[in-house]
Design a protein around this motif. Structure first.
Motif, PDB file in Angstrom:
ATOM      1  N   ARG A 149       0.829  -1.206   0.000  1.00  0.00           N
ATOM      2  CA  ARG A 149       0.000   0.000   0.000  1.00  0.00           C
ATOM      3  C   ARG A 149       0.862   1.255   0.000  1.00  0.00           C
ATOM      4  NH1 ARG A 149      -3.342  -2.834   3.713  1.00  0.00           N
ATOM      5  NH2 ARG A 149      -2.274  -1.779   5.452  1.00  0.00           N
ATOM      6  N   ALA A 150       1.938   1.240   0.788  1.00  0.00           N
ATOM      7  CA  ALA A 150       2.820   2.406   0.861  1.00  0.00           C
ATOM      8  C   ALA A 150       3.533   2.629  -0.477  1.00  0.00           C
ATOM      9  CB  ALA A 150       3.842   2.217   1.978  1.00  0.00           C
ATOM     10  N   LEU A 151       3.972   1.552  -1.109  1.00  0.00           N
ATOM     11  CA  LEU A 151       4.642   1.674  -2.405  1.00  0.00           C
ATOM     12  C   LEU A 151       3.684   2.201  -3.467  1.00  0.00           C
ATOM     13  CD1 LEU A 151       6.764  -1.609  -2.439  1.00  0.00           C
ATOM     14  CD2 LEU A 151       7.648   0.734  -2.359  1.00  0.00           C
ATOM     15  N   LYS A 152       2.471   1.666  -3.486  1.00  0.00           N
ATOM     16  CA  LYS A 152       1.491   2.108  -4.481  1.00  0.00           C
ATOM     17  C   LYS A 152       1.146   3.582  -4.297  1.00  0.00           C
ATOM     18  CE  LYS A 152      -0.553  -2.508  -4.893  1.00  0.00           C
ATOM     19  NZ  LYS A 152      -1.724  -3.374  -4.577  1.00  0.00           N
ATOM     20  N   GLU A 153       1.049   4.012  -3.040  1.00  0.00           N
ATOM     21  CA  GLU A 153       0.754   5.416  -2.775  1.00  0.00           C
ATOM     22  C   GLU A 153       1.892   6.307  -3.258  1.00  0.00           C
ATOM     23  OE1 GLU A 153      -1.411   8.666  -1.813  1.00  0.00           O
ATOM     24  OE2 GLU A 153      -2.084   6.567  -1.794  1.00  0.00           O
ATOM     25  N   THR A 154       3.130   5.892  -3.023  1.00  0.00           N
ATOM     26  CA  THR A 154       4.290   6.667  -3.472  1.00  0.00           C
ATOM     27  C   THR A 154       4.323   6.757  -4.992  1.00  0.00           C
ATOM     28  OG1 THR A 154       5.601   6.077  -1.530  1.00  0.00           O
ATOM     29  CG2 THR A 154       6.815   6.780  -3.489  1.00  0.00           C
ATOM     30  N   LEU A 155       4.015   5.655  -5.658  1.00  0.00           N
ATOM     31  CA  LEU A 155       4.107   5.611  -7.118  1.00  0.00           C
ATOM     32  C   LEU A 155       2.947   6.331  -7.794  1.00  0.00           C
ATOM     33  CD1 LEU A 155       5.399   1.953  -7.602  1.00  0.00           C
ATOM     34  CD2 LEU A 155       6.706   4.086  -7.615  1.00  0.00           C
ATOM     35  N   ARG A 156       2.045   6.881  -7.007  1.00  0.00           N
ATOM     36  CA  ARG A 156       1.004   7.747  -7.582  1.00  0.00           C
ATOM     37  C   ARG A 156       1.563   9.127  -7.926  1.00  0.00           C
ATOM     38  NH1 ARG A 156      -4.292   5.808  -6.650  1.00  0.00           N
ATOM     39  NH2 ARG A 156      -5.132   7.912  -6.753  1.00  0.00           N
ATOM     40  N   GLN A 157       2.795   9.408  -7.460  1.00  0.00           N
ATOM     41  CA  GLN A 157       3.452  10.668  -7.808  1.00  0.00           C
ATOM     42  C   GLN A 157       4.109  10.546  -9.178  1.00  0.00           C
ATOM     43  OE1 GLN A 157       6.079  12.282  -4.649  1.00  0.00           O
ATOM     44  NE2 GLN A 157       5.571  10.394  -3.538  1.00  0.00           N
ATOM     45  N   PRO A 158       4.072  11.593  -9.991  1.00  0.00           N
ATOM     46  CA  PRO A 158       4.849  11.576 -11.238  1.00  0.00           C
ATOM     47  C   PRO A 158       6.342  11.557 -10.901  1.00  0.00           C
ATOM     48  CG  PRO A 158       3.146  13.266 -11.294  1.00  0.00           C
ATOM     49  CD  PRO A 158       3.245  12.803  -9.868  1.00  0.00           C
ATOM     50  N   GLY A 159       7.006  10.506 -11.236  1.00  0.00           N
ATOM     51  CA  GLY A 159       8.429  10.342 -10.946  1.00  0.00           C
ATOM     52  C   GLY A 159       8.947   9.144 -11.697  1.00  0.00           C
ATOM     53  N   VAL A 160      10.078   8.600 -11.242  1.00  0.00           N
ATOM     54  CA  VAL A 160      10.648   7.437 -11.926  1.00  0.00           C
ATOM     55  C   VAL A 160      11.302   6.523 -10.896  1.00  0.00           C
ATOM     56  CG1 VAL A 160      12.742   8.783 -12.465  1.00  0.00           C
ATOM     57  CG2 VAL A 160      12.303   6.628 -13.665  1.00  0.00           C
ATOM     58  N   LEU A 161      10.985   5.234 -11.003  1.00  0.00           N
ATOM     59  CA  LEU A 161      11.619   4.202 -10.191  1.00  0.00           C
ATOM     60  C   LEU A 161      12.677   3.543 -11.068  1.00  0.00           C
ATOM     61  CD1 LEU A 161      11.766   2.462  -7.624  1.00  0.00           C
ATOM     62  CD2 LEU A 161       9.941   1.040  -8.586  1.00  0.00           C
ATOM     63  N   PHE A 162      13.946   3.678 -10.663  1.00  0.00           N
ATOM     64  CA  PHE A 162      15.077   3.185 -11.457  1.00  0.00           C
ATOM     65  C   PHE A 162      15.729   2.005 -10.747  1.00  0.00           C
ATOM     66  CE2 PHE A 162      19.649   3.139 -12.356  1.00  0.00           C
ATOM     67  CZ  PHE A 162      19.635   3.018 -13.737  1.00  0.00           C
ATOM     68  N   LEU A 163      15.755   0.854 -11.418  1.00  0.00           N
ATOM     69  CA  LEU A 163      16.345  -0.354 -10.850  1.00  0.00           C
ATOM     70  C   LEU A 163      17.558  -0.754 -11.677  1.00  0.00           C
ATOM     71  CD1 LEU A 163      13.137  -2.492 -10.157  1.00  0.00           C
ATOM     72  CD2 LEU A 163      14.145  -0.689  -8.770  1.00  0.00           C
ATOM     73  N   ASP A 164      18.737  -0.693 -11.072  1.00  0.00           N
ATOM     74  CA  ASP A 164      19.958  -1.126 -11.751  1.00  0.00           C
ATOM     75  C   ASP A 164      20.188  -2.609 -11.489  1.00  0.00           C
ATOM     76  OD1 ASP A 164      22.123  -0.837 -13.371  1.00  0.00           O
ATOM     77  OD2 ASP A 164      23.401   0.128 -11.875  1.00  0.00           O
ATOM     78  N   ASP A 165      20.926  -3.252 -12.390  1.00  0.00           N
ATOM     79  CA  ASP A 165      21.159  -4.697 -12.334  1.00  0.00           C
ATOM     80  C   ASP A 165      19.837  -5.456 -12.353  1.00  0.00           C
ATOM     81  OD1 ASP A 165      23.899  -4.464 -12.356  1.00  0.00           O
ATOM     82  OD2 ASP A 165      24.124  -4.595 -10.185  1.00  0.00           O
ATOM     83  N   TRP A 181       3.036  -1.347 -11.167  1.00  0.00           N
ATOM     84  CA  TRP A 181       2.916  -0.331 -12.214  1.00  0.00           C
ATOM     85  C   TRP A 181       1.508  -0.301 -12.803  1.00  0.00           C
ATOM     86  CZ3 TRP A 181       2.414  -0.293 -17.679  1.00  0.00           C
ATOM     87  CH2 TRP A 181       2.744   0.921 -18.275  1.00  0.00           C
ATOM     88  N   ASP A 182       0.836  -1.467 -12.822  1.00  0.00           N
ATOM     89  CA  ASP A 182      -0.515  -1.544 -13.384  1.00  0.00           C
ATOM     90  C   ASP A 182      -1.584  -0.976 -12.440  1.00  0.00           C
ATOM     91  OD1 ASP A 182       0.099  -2.584 -15.821  1.00  0.00           O
ATOM     92  OD2 ASP A 182      -0.478  -4.642 -15.369  1.00  0.00           O
ATOM     93  N   GLU A 183      -1.204  -0.711 -11.215  1.00  0.00           N
ATOM     94  CA  GLU A 183      -2.180  -0.225 -10.239  1.00  0.00           C
ATOM     95  C   GLU A 183      -2.836   1.072 -10.731  1.00  0.00           C
ATOM     96  OE1 GLU A 183      -4.255  -0.474  -6.574  1.00  0.00           O
ATOM     97  OE2 GLU A 183      -2.951  -1.902  -7.620  1.00  0.00           O
ATOM     98  N   PRO A 184      -4.177   1.160 -10.703  1.00  0.00           N
ATOM     99  CA  PRO A 184      -4.845   2.401 -11.124  1.00  0.00           C
ATOM    100  C   PRO A 184      -4.330   3.596 -10.328  1.00  0.00           C
ATOM    101  CG  PRO A 184      -6.432   0.636 -10.849  1.00  0.00           C
ATOM    102  CD  PRO A 184      -5.134   0.114 -10.318  1.00  0.00           C
ATOM    103  N   GLY A 185      -4.056   4.658 -11.028  1.00  0.00           N
ATOM    104  CA  GLY A 185      -3.553   5.861 -10.378  1.00  0.00           C
ATOM    105  C   GLY A 185      -2.045   5.982 -10.383  1.00  0.00           C
ATOM    106  N   THR A 186      -1.330   4.932 -10.801  1.00  0.00           N
ATOM    107  CA  THR A 186       0.130   5.012 -10.863  1.00  0.00           C
ATOM    108  C   THR A 186       0.542   6.070 -11.878  1.00  0.00           C
ATOM    109  OG1 THR A 186       0.450   2.714 -10.210  1.00  0.00           O
ATOM    110  CG2 THR A 186       2.250   3.768 -11.403  1.00  0.00           C
ATOM    111  N   ALA A 187       1.398   6.995 -11.447  1.00  0.00           N
ATOM    112  CA  ALA A 187       1.872   8.066 -12.332  1.00  0.00           C
ATOM    113  C   ALA A 187       3.370   8.012 -12.540  1.00  0.00           C
ATOM    114  CB  ALA A 187       1.483   9.428 -11.757  1.00  0.00           C
TER     115      ALA A 187
END
Length: 294
Positions: A149-165, A181-187
């Protein structure tokens, strides 16, 4: 970064809505080309450049055409709130270029960055994401539902999650990222970076079909080597282009990480004899300290 590159990047970001009218082009954090002073009997510790430790004092980040292309690719992915895959041979500069691209995003666009551990499981990945997003991993990691829930709420912000390796992610964890990423409201956008990350994604059709941007980072172009190396370190300023071309064709093969190693050994040779001119025998001596690969 030269004026032409800056104008090109500014135009690209403006077209994608990453720059508002009249807003100045973002500038990555300035870094001195001089090494920090070291305590007695200690070697200067080199700073990290986008998570990669440079191998020689005085080395500088070089904004090559590949870096510019990376900025445009990541900029478009972020603006479109899509998924991007950055891949290429080890050592060509994917991570350095990607972090530089993230640094150039407008400050209002958060970039949550992390590195995937070896053979991660879901609890490890979840904790890694929590820490990258600045969330209290210690208190959330014990509850999968609360953490998600906390991750989904954070990812509702326009931004970028960058995963190396990201090539280390098994199919089940890539699918977990897809569900986030498919969660409704993800920005937020998602960028997966790794030497063979495209192969890992190919194994998960549901993720592969959602990738907006596939960006392959190539090695250094032979016709740009002399200029690039001179910008990378002053030690190359007087080297003959023919000698640089020899080292590239026999040892480096356009790999920036290999060139950083050669520069490190060359720098050490010059430090032992400051009056020495960088010539072919000295470059050969530096290259001899590396193991070549088939």
């Amino acid at each position: 970064m030269g004026p032409q590159e800056t104008d090109r990047l500014a135009g690209a970001l403006a077209e994608l809505g990453m720059l508002r009218p009249g807003e100045a082009m973002p500038v990555a954090e300035a870094r001195s080309s001089q090494p920090a002073a070291a305590a007695p009997d200690q070697s200067p510790v080199q700073p990290l450049r986008g998570g990669v430790r440079l191998s020689v004092p005085g080395a500088r980040l070089v904004s090559t055409g590949a870096v510019t292309a990376m900025v445009e690719a990541i900029g478009h992915t972020v603006a479109a709130r899509g998924i991007g895959c950055v891949f290429g041979q080890p050592g060509v500069g994917k991570t350095v270029a990607a972090h530089h691209a993230l640094d150039l995003l407008p400050s209002r666009t958060p970039a949550w960055r992390t590195v995937i551990a070896v053979r991660p499981d879901l609890p490890q990945l979840r904790e890694c994401l929590l820490e990258a997003c600045g969330l209290p991993a210690a208190s959330l990691a014990h509850s999968a539902q609360a953490a998600d829930r906390a991750l989904k709420e954070t990812l509702r912000q326009p931004g970028v999650l960058f995963l190396d390796d990201a090539h280390r992610l098994p199919p089940s964890l890539l699918d977990y990222l897809r569900l986030l990423w498919d969660e409704p409201g993800t920005a937020a956008a998602l960028v997966l970076c790794g030497a063979t990350s495209e192969q890992a994604i190919d194994n998960v059709p549901a993720v592969r079909s959602r990738v907006l941007t596939w960006h392959q980072t190539a090695g250094l172009e032979p016709d740009q080597l002399t200029e690039t190396l001179t910008e990378f370190h002053d030690i190359w300023a007087d080297a003959e282009p023919a000698d640089i071309a020899w080292a590239d064709s026999t040892v480096a093969c356009g790999n920036f990480r290999t060139w950083a190693k050669i520069t490190s050994h060359l720098y050490a040779l010059v430090q032992r004899n400051p009056r020495t001119h960088v010539d072919r025998p000295m470059i050969e001596q530096a290259c001899a300290r590396l193991r070549t690969y088939p």
